[in-house]
Scaffold this active site. Sequence first.
Site, PDB file in Angstrom:
ATOM      1  N   ILE A  14       0.856  -1.193   0.000  1.00 47.04           N
ATOM      2  CA  ILE A  14       0.000   0.000   0.000  1.00 47.04           C
ATOM      3  C   ILE A  14       0.890   1.241   0.000  1.00 47.04           C
ATOM      4  O   ILE A  14       1.701   1.437   0.889  1.00 47.04           O
ATOM      5  CB  ILE A  14      -0.928   0.033   1.224  1.00 47.04           C
ATOM      6  CG1 ILE A  14      -1.804  -1.215   1.260  1.00 47.04           C
ATOM      7  CG2 ILE A  14      -1.806   1.289   1.188  1.00 47.04           C
ATOM      8  CD1 ILE A  14      -2.665  -1.323   2.507  1.00 47.04           C
ATOM      9  N   HIS A  15       0.721   2.058  -1.016  1.00 52.97           N
ATOM     10  CA  HIS A  15       1.449   3.323  -1.154  1.00 52.97           C
ATOM     11  C   HIS A  15       0.524   4.264  -1.914  1.00 52.97           C
ATOM     12  O   HIS A  15      -0.636   3.934  -2.157  1.00 52.97           O
ATOM     13  CB  HIS A  15       2.790   3.102  -1.871  1.00 52.97           C
ATOM     14  CG  HIS A  15       2.653   2.411  -3.180  1.00 52.97           C
ATOM     15  ND1 HIS A  15       2.459   3.094  -4.360  1.00 52.97           N
ATOM     16  CD2 HIS A  15       2.631   1.094  -3.492  1.00 52.97           C
ATOM     17  CE1 HIS A  15       2.346   2.213  -5.350  1.00 52.97           C
ATOM     18  NE2 HIS A  15       2.440   0.995  -4.845  1.00 52.97           N
ATOM     19  N   GLY A  16       0.995   5.411  -2.319  1.00 53.98           N
ATOM     20  CA  GLY A  16       0.147   6.427  -2.930  1.00 53.98           C
ATOM     21  C   GLY A  16      -0.687   5.937  -4.108  1.00 53.98           C
ATOM     22  O   GLY A  16      -1.885   6.197  -4.185  1.00 53.98           O
ATOM     23  N   ALA A  19      -3.241   3.413  -2.627  1.00 55.31           N
ATOM     24  CA  ALA A  19      -4.158   4.017  -1.660  1.00 55.31           C
ATOM     25  C   ALA A  19      -5.124   5.004  -2.296  1.00 55.31           C
ATOM     26  O   ALA A  19      -6.259   5.132  -1.843  1.00 55.31           O
ATOM     27  CB  ALA A  19      -3.366   4.704  -0.553  1.00 55.31           C
TER      28      ALA A  19
END
Length: 158
Positions: A14-16, A19
């Site tokens: 989960i990262h930019g 997300a």
Amino acid sequence: MSNIVGCRVDERLIHGQVATGWTNKLKSQRIMVIDNKVIKNDIDKMALKMACPPNCKLSILSIETAVKNLLSDKYGEERIFIVCKEPKYFLELLEAGIKFPELILGNISGKDDSKMLRRSVYVNDKQRLELDSICDYGVTIGLQMTPADTWENYKELR
């Protein structure tokens, strides 16, 4: 069976991009991270909880628990986006009878024995065999960093 709306291999989990971009595009209600190592690391789990958008629920599971929960329809009609660091977990889902039509390859770092498929996506021979087996189940695999990027067919790049 559960409502899987997206599947992605991404070492960053989960990262930019996940997300915001992918969860919004897929209208995800739950992000399911499947990784047998991450579930044993409290720091990794805390980071994933912090990175998860507030409009999504989060499950961080072993492959065994994920299979059990998905087969039991534990999540009802929730729209589930599954993210794993490695393609092997998606192959294990298929082998357990859990179906999904598409797999997106995101960030997979290069290692000594890896071949670059495109910038930020490298696979080794073992991963290539796993991905080919996933294709044999009728799953379409593509490379796509963000929802705005062009989809590239894995079969044409391997």
